[in-house]
Design a protein around this motif. Structure first.
Motif, PDB file in Angstrom:
ATOM      1  N   PHE A 120      45.024  11.716  23.277  1.00 18.22           N
ATOM      2  CA  PHE A 120      45.432  12.312  24.553  1.00 18.22           C
ATOM      3  C   PHE A 120      46.069  11.353  25.557  1.00 18.22           C
ATOM      4  O   PHE A 120      46.478  11.778  26.628  1.00 18.22           O
ATOM      5  N   TYR A 121      46.108  10.069  25.245  1.00 19.92           N
ATOM      6  CA  TYR A 121      46.792   9.148  26.171  1.00 19.92           C
ATOM      7  C   TYR A 121      48.113   8.731  25.527  1.00 19.92           C
ATOM      8  O   TYR A 121      48.153   7.886  24.641  1.00 19.92           O
ATOM      9  N   GLY A 212      44.260  17.824  38.510  1.00 18.20           N
ATOM     10  CA  GLY A 212      44.970  17.023  37.504  1.00 18.20           C
ATOM     11  C   GLY A 212      45.946  17.872  36.708  1.00 18.20           C
ATOM     12  O   GLY A 212      47.097  17.488  36.503  1.00 18.20           O
ATOM     13  N   HIS A 213      45.483  19.028  36.259  1.00 13.88           N
ATOM     14  CA  HIS A 213      46.358  19.883  35.444  1.00 13.88           C
ATOM     15  C   HIS A 213      47.544  20.395  36.246  1.00 13.88           C
ATOM     16  O   HIS A 213      48.643  20.547  35.715  1.00 13.88           O
ATOM     17  N   ARG A 214      47.292  20.644  37.555  1.00 15.20           N
ATOM     18  CA  ARG A 214      48.402  21.110  38.403  1.00 15.20           C
ATOM     19  C   ARG A 214      49.556  20.103  38.383  1.00 15.20           C
ATOM     20  O   ARG A 214      50.716  20.452  38.473  1.00 15.20           O
ATOM     21  N   LYS A 215      49.188  18.819  38.243  1.00 15.30           N
ATOM     22  CA  LYS A 215      50.225  17.777  38.252  1.00 15.30           C
ATOM     23  C   LYS A 215      50.620  17.349  36.838  1.00 15.30           C
ATOM     24  O   LYS A 215      51.290  16.329  36.661  1.00 15.30           O
ATOM     25  N   GLY A 216      50.127  18.062  35.838  1.00 17.37           N
ATOM     26  CA  GLY A 216      50.540  17.752  34.456  1.00 17.37           C
ATOM     27  C   GLY A 216      49.808  16.570  33.833  1.00 17.37           C
ATOM     28  O   GLY A 216      50.275  16.004  32.834  1.00 17.37           O
ATOM     29  N   CYS A 217      48.657  16.177  34.407  1.00 16.61           N
ATOM     30  CA  CYS A 217      47.905  15.034  33.848  1.00 16.61           C
ATOM     31  C   CYS A 217      46.905  15.545  32.810  1.00 16.61           C
ATOM     32  O   CYS A 217      46.419  16.662  32.905  1.00 16.61           O
ATOM     33  N   VAL A 218      46.568  14.684  31.852  1.00 17.82           N
ATOM     34  CA  VAL A 218      45.437  14.950  30.958  1.00 17.82           C
ATOM     35  C   VAL A 218      44.174  14.568  31.735  1.00 17.82           C
ATOM     36  O   VAL A 218      44.166  13.588  32.485  1.00 17.82           O
ATOM     37  N   VAL A 219      43.100  15.360  31.563  1.00 16.31           N
ATOM     38  CA  VAL A 219      41.856  15.065  32.288  1.00 16.31           C
ATOM     39  C   VAL A 219      40.701  14.914  31.302  1.00 16.31           C
ATOM     40  O   VAL A 219      40.471  15.804  30.464  1.00 16.31           O
ATOM     41  N   GLY A 220      39.991  13.790  31.388  1.00 19.55           N
ATOM     42  CA  GLY A 220      38.819  13.559  30.537  1.00 19.55           C
ATOM     43  C   GLY A 220      37.651  13.076  31.388  1.00 19.55           C
ATOM     44  O   GLY A 220      37.850  12.533  32.481  1.00 19.55           O
ATOM     45  N   PHE A 221      36.435  13.302  30.885  1.00 16.72           N
ATOM     46  CA  PHE A 221      35.243  12.841  31.614  1.00 16.72           C
ATOM     47  C   PHE A 221      34.318  12.039  30.699  1.00 16.72           C
ATOM     48  O   PHE A 221      34.169  12.373  29.521  1.00 16.72           O
TER      49      PHE A 221
END
Ligand SMILES: Cc1ncc(COP(=O)(O)O)c(C=O)c1O
Length: 424
Positions: A120-121, A212-221
């Motif tokens: 995902f990166y 994050g998704h609104r800006k097109g980023c992948v989000v992980g925790f």
């Protein structure tokens, strides 16, 4: 959630324990002993959870099957090893609020973090940054920086850190969102610890994911300090991935296998790039031993190796207790226990210490982090010699967690007594 009105007497703690519907679970765990043979006051479940008394028997069963069946145990053990990891799937899914196909128990946290970043990166010249909270756990920082370098970028320009405002200990939700809004177009990956390991602050993961998704980023925790501690709804929140360990609040044992969540639509995307191993191969054809990798659907498609059954057996013992106790009841007790600890500490307020964990229950889990101006390491050692097990993080933080599965209100009462007398 509101707790009861707390009182300062020891009788109050005893009365709270007497009316605690989860009190009997304490007897299901081994407590470390003091030199005189008494139970320690164990407030260190945020680091390593206690051993369930059933763990030994669960491990022995697998040792017996191995002794009696050898390789046949893969198919004929009382719980065949071929599918043993699936015994943990439903309980794991419930703990993190996911669909069973979205989770898998495998590897360890840092390994899973690398596997997730491999998928995902995908940095580009325009979008190569990783956003983390300042003071993220060192292993996460090392993993992220090494991934940035692996892709030919430089952490000094590709790593962005979220820092609290001057004079504040925690991050404000609105500051996190504003930062994502401002810099999101250049951010490839947002990776946040769901509960920060030093401050104990729980982040608004639903909002971070949405921003994050609104800006097109992948989000992980990284949920090492969140799983088994605070309510999680990963499927509804929709981060792209999450990783965690099972040895803190989940009591799976030292170095126990970790857990991994992959959002449903990615989990079913078989073409996603990934680092592959044979246990992630479609099980229908795995033993044809062909040269080409065809992943399984679901998070299981990220498995590398055949699973460590003994470690899984320990985790199974523990997750069964968790299911029996029930997440909702545990959370209610947790809010009350931690609120009570905060209340008692506030009665003993002193310039020598301050609590840096947010006071609102929805912004924290079981852990309270106490900042000590001076002599903290010594105080921690002194308490340990007096049978209080918590831990110390340099340079100034004493971490304590009253874990609802096995801690009592009297543990909290006695801890605060000993802490304040050691302090004075
Ligand atoms: C927040 C966090 N991330 C990562 C790790 C590393 O976990 P592991 O050693 O299982 O890879 C830990 C370990 O305590 C942790 O607390």
């Amino acid at each position: 959630m509101t707790g009861p009105r707390f009182e300062t007497s020891e009788e109050f703690a005893a009365a709270m324990d007497a009316s605690d519907p989860l009190a009997s679970f304490r007897d299901r765990f081994h407590f470390p002993k003091t030199k005189t043979g008494a139970d320690c006051i164990y407030l260190c479940g945020h680091s390593l959870g206690l051993q369930p008394k059933t763990t030994g028997a669960y491990l022995e069963q697998e040792l017996r099957d191995w002794a009696e069946l050898g390789a046949e145990g893969h198919f004929r053990a009382s719980r065949p090893w071929m599918s043993y990891h699936r015994l943990l799937t439903q309980q794991t899914a419930t703990l993190v609020g996911a669909e069973p196909a979205e989770v898998v128990v495998m590897n360890s946290l840092t390994v899973n973090l690398h596997l997730m970043m491999a998928s995902f990166y995908w940095p580009t010249t325009d979008r190569h940054k990783v956003l983390v909270e300042r003071g993220a756990f060192p292993s996460d920082q090392y993993a992220i920086k090494s991934q940035i370098r692996f892709h030919g970028f430089d952490p000094t320009s590709s790593l962005l850190e979220l820092a609290p405002r001057d004079g504040e200990c925690g991050l404000r939700d609105e500051d996190i969102e504003a930062r994502i809004e401002r810099q999101g177009d250049s951010i490839a990956l947002i990776l946040i610890g769901g509960v920060n390991y030093v401050t104990g602050q729980a982040f608004d993961m639903a909002q971070i994911t949405k921003a994050g998704h609104r800006k097109g980023c992948v989000v992980g925790f990284d949920l090492a300090h969140a799983v088994g501690n605070i309510p999680l709804h990963l499927h509804d929140w929709g981060p792209d991935f999450a990783v965690w360990c099972n040895y803190k609040y989940l009591n799976g044992g030292p170095g126990c296998v970790g857990g991994c969540f992959v959002r449903e639509r990615h989990a079913r995307a078989l073409e996603l790039p990934r680092f592959a191993g044979w246990w992630g191969h479609d099980e229908k054809t795995r033993f044809q031993m062909g040269p080409d990798f065809h992943p399984m659907e679901g998070a299981e498609g990220w498995q590398l190796s055949n699973p460590p059954i003994l470690a899984l057996a320990g985790l199974r013992a523990s997750l069964e207790i968790f299911s029996e106790a029930g997440l909702q009841g545990l959370r209610t007790k947790s809010v009350s226990l931690t609120g009570y600890m905060q209340f008692l500490l506030e009665q003993k307020a002193s310039p020598k210490f301050s609590i840096i964990t947010p006071p609102e229950p929805e912004r924290r889990g079981a852990q309270l982090s106490i900042r000590l101006l001076r002599g903290g390491r010594k105080l921690c050692d002194q308490l340990s010699a007096a049978g209080v097990i918590a831990d110390w993080r340099e340079p100034d933080t004493f971490r304590v967690a009253a874990v609802p599965l096995y801690n009592s209100f009297q543990d909290v009462y006695r801890f605060v007594q000993r802490f304040t007398s050691a302090l004075s």
